[in-house]
Design a protein around this motif. Structure first.
Motif, mmCIF file in Angstrom:
data_model
loop_
_atom_site.group_PDB
_atom_site.id
_atom_site.type_symbol
_atom_site.label_atom_id
_atom_site.label_comp_id
_atom_site.label_asym_id
_atom_site.label_seq_id
_atom_site.Cartn_x
_atom_site.Cartn_y
_atom_site.Cartn_z
ATOM 1 N N SER A 248 0.912 -1.137 -0.010
ATOM 2 C CA SER A 248 0.190 -0.020 0.060
ATOM 3 C C SER A 248 0.907 1.104 0.009
ATOM 4 O O SER A 248 0.508 2.143 -0.751
ATOM 5 C CB SER A 248 -0.991 -0.045 1.169
ATOM 6 O OG SER A 248 -1.727 -1.027 1.136
ATOM 7 N N ARG A 249 1.821 1.388 0.745
ATOM 8 C CA ARG A 249 2.644 2.416 0.869
ATOM 9 C C ARG A 249 3.512 2.565 -0.240
ATOM 10 O O ARG A 249 3.307 3.748 -0.834
ATOM 11 C CB ARG A 249 3.734 2.456 1.926
ATOM 12 C CG ARG A 249 4.664 3.378 2.521
ATOM 13 C CD ARG A 249 5.955 2.947 3.208
ATOM 14 N NE ARG A 249 6.864 2.093 2.558
ATOM 15 C CZ ARG A 249 7.734 1.599 3.066
ATOM 16 N NH1 ARG A 249 7.878 1.642 4.443
ATOM 17 N NH2 ARG A 249 8.545 0.641 2.443
ATOM 18 N N ASP A 250 4.161 1.744 -0.990
ATOM 19 C CA ASP A 250 4.759 1.777 -2.186
ATOM 20 C C ASP A 250 3.953 2.148 -3.541
ATOM 21 O O ASP A 250 4.237 3.061 -4.026
ATOM 22 C CB ASP A 250 5.508 0.536 -2.421
ATOM 23 C CG ASP A 250 6.737 0.200 -1.363
ATOM 24 O OD1 ASP A 250 6.897 1.171 -0.391
ATOM 25 O OD2 ASP A 250 7.217 -1.044 -1.445
ATOM 26 N N LEU A 251 2.702 1.507 -3.399
ATOM 27 C CA LEU A 251 1.830 1.840 -4.661
ATOM 28 C C LEU A 251 1.238 3.277 -4.342
ATOM 29 O O LEU A 251 1.434 3.987 -5.294
ATOM 30 C CB LEU A 251 0.887 0.818 -4.742
ATOM 31 C CG LEU A 251 1.128 -0.529 -5.145
ATOM 32 C CD1 LEU A 251 -0.206 -1.564 -5.125
ATOM 33 C CD2 LEU A 251 1.592 -0.636 -6.457
ATOM 34 N N SER A 252 0.926 3.736 -3.325
ATOM 35 C CA SER A 252 0.374 5.123 -3.096
ATOM 36 C C SER A 252 1.835 6.018 -3.494
ATOM 37 O O SER A 252 1.062 7.186 -3.862
ATOM 38 C CB SER A 252 -0.195 5.483 -1.544
ATOM 39 O OG SER A 252 0.706 4.946 -0.800
ATOM 40 N N GLY A 253 2.794 5.747 -2.922
ATOM 41 C CA GLY A 253 3.908 6.775 -3.369
ATOM 42 C C GLY A 253 4.136 6.509 -4.952
ATOM 43 O O GLY A 253 4.913 7.746 -5.353
ATOM 44 N N LYS A 254 3.525 6.034 -5.692
ATOM 45 C CA LYS A 254 3.692 6.035 -7.075
ATOM 46 C C LYS A 254 2.260 6.347 -7.674
ATOM 47 O O LYS A 254 2.059 6.183 -8.898
ATOM 48 C CB LYS A 254 4.072 4.325 -7.603
ATOM 49 C CG LYS A 254 5.561 4.319 -7.389
ATOM 50 C CD LYS A 254 5.908 2.878 -7.710
ATOM 51 C CE LYS A 254 7.473 2.460 -7.350
ATOM 52 N NZ LYS A 254 7.855 1.062 -7.868
ATOM 53 N N HIS A 255 1.581 6.984 -6.919
ATOM 54 C CA HIS A 255 0.237 7.609 -7.518
ATOM 55 C C HIS A 255 -0.849 6.757 -7.897
ATOM 56 O O HIS A 255 -1.581 6.942 -8.671
ATOM 57 C CB HIS A 255 0.483 8.495 -8.673
ATOM 58 C CG HIS A 255 1.636 9.512 -8.166
ATOM 59 N ND1 HIS A 255 1.486 10.665 -7.196
ATOM 60 C CD2 HIS A 255 2.900 9.682 -8.733
ATOM 61 C CE1 HIS A 255 2.656 11.307 -7.233
ATOM 62 N NE2 HIS A 255 3.485 10.885 -7.958
ATOM 63 N N PHE A 256 -0.761 5.356 -7.296
ATOM 64 C CA PHE A 256 -1.789 4.624 -7.426
ATOM 65 C C PHE A 256 -3.028 4.931 -6.567
ATOM 66 O O PHE A 256 -2.772 5.336 -5.366
ATOM 67 C CB PHE A 256 -1.557 2.969 -7.054
ATOM 68 C CG PHE A 256 -0.690 2.250 -8.252
ATOM 69 C CD1 PHE A 256 -1.265 1.313 -9.234
ATOM 70 C CD2 PHE A 256 0.608 2.730 -8.352
ATOM 71 C CE1 PHE A 256 -0.563 0.767 -10.112
ATOM 72 C CE2 PHE A 256 1.242 2.232 -9.265
ATOM 73 C CZ PHE A 256 0.683 1.138 -10.157
ATOM 74 N N ASN A 257 -4.171 4.570 -6.922
ATOM 75 C CA ASN A 257 -5.272 4.946 -5.979
ATOM 76 C C ASN A 257 -5.394 3.730 -5.216
ATOM 77 O O ASN A 257 -6.059 2.535 -5.612
ATOM 78 C CB ASN A 257 -6.711 5.169 -6.634
ATOM 79 C CG ASN A 257 -6.258 6.336 -7.401
ATOM 80 O OD1 ASN A 257 -5.971 7.377 -7.176
ATOM 81 N ND2 ASN A 257 -6.944 6.693 -8.619
ATOM 82 N N VAL A 258 -5.302 3.704 -3.719
ATOM 83 C CA VAL A 258 -5.316 2.214 -3.059
ATOM 84 C C VAL A 258 -6.252 2.324 -1.801
ATOM 85 O O VAL A 258 -6.402 3.359 -1.015
ATOM 86 C CB VAL A 258 -4.116 2.215 -2.461
ATOM 87 C CG1 VAL A 258 -4.015 1.054 -1.708
ATOM 88 C CG2 VAL A 258 -2.782 1.947 -3.639
ATOM 89 N N LYS A 259 -7.143 1.158 -1.961
ATOM 90 C CA LYS A 259 -7.987 1.056 -0.781
ATOM 91 C C LYS A 259 -7.558 -0.281 -0.310
ATOM 92 O O LYS A 259 -7.224 -1.189 -0.818
ATOM 93 C CB LYS A 259 -9.315 0.664 -1.360
ATOM 94 C CG LYS A 259 -10.172 2.058 -1.868
ATOM 95 C CD LYS A 259 -11.512 1.611 -2.229
ATOM 96 C CE LYS A 259 -12.357 3.018 -2.691
ATOM 97 N NZ LYS A 259 -13.836 2.432 -3.027
#
Length: 449
Positions: A248-259
């Protein structure tokens, strides 16, 4: 090789099991009598009950004559201590399993090698990285990068609509003026039979095929197989485990929308404090109504990483039924890999296997830079660095006495990935990616010594 493994948990037992198949001399140390008894009864290894941080126990395990000591207990402090002691007592190489990924990020700055720790591994970090790579290669079931993507391994199942079904490898290659991919392993549908393909090998419907691709190869494969490497933006993650948190942390840092959905309220609250760019939902991800309320149908990917394999599989099946394009499930049972495609899940991830792959390259002879075992296919991918005195140095590929059950997938030279054919001349400093069946590993290793 004489190898000492501290920790008979899931990673330690799995490592001992894989290494014992290769006739390595294994000593497994743990304080848990029950875990050791199970390993002793099922594996051809030596077991030793005791604290692996005890100097007396390490000496009893003959640590001074060991080639490799691996600390994979549940405690990173224990693992680090074991490796430091083992190195001081004469072990040639040490590897410690850790959970704090900061140690890996700053390992050169801190200088762990000065303490006696040659390598740090985090199964959770490896799993999170694997998931990110799978999302970037969404058209494929499995993916692995060599030298930061200079060459990439991908696998897929051939459907009836794939343009090269019924054609040979040579005929398929003729569809493109420049070749940016090469098949390196084929498993026939409904069998456990793995083929190292040659020019006259025919592709058949249902085959699982593993390719090595250079730049542009992935797009060519998508075109030929009718698949789309869909851009993934909206991701739902089930489970606030270490893997769930890091992903979650890494994906959100790459501008993914994460739930992220987490059942435990206290854990969910902590995650909300730590992950400001992630929407944290406190609820049971097995609840279909909850998934529908959170618009699962609009998700590009669904990743299930709870501590329960069956929950992960079932929730991925629900996501797939709601139209989610990419589903990834974390599983502990290796047997599930054989079922993943038949039950409709895109990819299964197993942190034990990822950790074992990372460690296995230290077991292989020759200068092995990277290694991975293919999921549910009886073959290994090895990346060797060519030395000036290697037997294959300054030879054309066609002139190398390569075993039939192995194939060169590609070459990385000066950071560029190349699909190398028979006339390609191998030079000192090249990185060679080789796919081989277990029976040919020793023969391949000799070429790079």
């Amino acid at each position: 090789m004489k190898i000492i493994i501290a920790g008979a948990g899931e990673v330690g037992f799995h490592l001992a099991k894989l290494l014992s198949y290769e006739s390595q001399e294994i000593t497994l140390i743990d304080t848990n009598r029950e875990s050791l008894s199970y390993a002793d009864n099922h594996l051809d290894i030596k077991v030793l009950k005791g604290d692996a941080t005890s100097i007396a126990i390490l000496k009893e395990a003959k640590v001074a004559h060991s080639d490799l000591v691996i600390g994979v207990t549940a405690s990173e402090t224990t693992n680090i201590t074991v490796c430091v002691l083992a190195k001081q007592l004469g072990a040639k190489r040490t590897i410690a399993r850790i959970s704090n990924t900061e140690f890996i990020t700053h390992k050169d700055e801190v200088g762990f090698t000065r303490f006696g720790i040659d390598e740090l591994i985090s199964p959770e970090s490896l799993a999170a990285s694997e998931i990110q790579l799978l999302l970037s290669q969404s058209a494929f079931n499995e993916s692995y990068e060599f030298e930061e993507g200079a060459l990439t391994m991908v696998s897929l199942n051939l459907s009836r609509t794939a343009s090269f079904v019924g054609k040979t490898v040579k005929e398929a290659a003729q569809q493109f003026s420049e070749i940016h991919f090469v098949p390196i392993a084929v498993q026939r549908f409904g069998t456990q039979y793995t083929i190292i393909p040659r020019g006259d090998t025919q592709f058949k419907e249902g085959d699982t095929v593993v390719f090595i691709t250079s730049e542009g190869g992935g797009q060519e494969l998508c075109k030929m197989t009718g698949r789309a490497n869909t851009a993934i933006k909206d991701v739902m993650i089930l489970g606030g485990s270490k893997i769930g948190y890091k992903t979650s942390r890494d994906l959100s840092g790459k501008h993914f929308n994460v739930k992220l959905i987490e059942k435990n309220r206290e854990v969910a609250m902590d995650l909300a404090d730590q992950l400001s760019d992630v929407l944290i939902i406190n609820g049971d991800g097995r609840n279909v109504e909850l998934l529908e309320e959170e618009n699962i149908k609009d998700m590009d990917a669904f990743i299930a990483v709870t501590g329960n394999s069956e929950t992960n599989i079932m929730s991925c099946l629900v996501a797939k039924s709601k139209g989610v394009k990419k589903t990834i499930a974390l599983v502990e049972n290796m047997d599930y890999f054989e079922l993943s495609q038949s039950i409709g899940i895109d990819t299964l991830v197993n942190k034990k296997l990822l950790a074992a792959n990372n460690i296995f390259r230290y077991i292989r002879k020759g200068e092995v830079v990277a290694m991975t075992k293919l999921n549910n296919i009886h073959a290994e991918l090895l990346e060797f660095r060519v030395k000036s005195d290697s037997k294959i140095c300054n030879k054309q590929i066609k002139d190398i006495q390569f075993p039939r059950s192995a194939i060169i997938g590609g070459v990385i030279r000066d950071g560029e990935g190349l699909i190398a054919l028979g006339g390609f001349k191998i030079e000192k400093g090249d990185y060679i990616v080789v796919c081989c069946l277990p029976r040919s590993i020793k023969e391949v290793e000799k070429l790079f010594l």
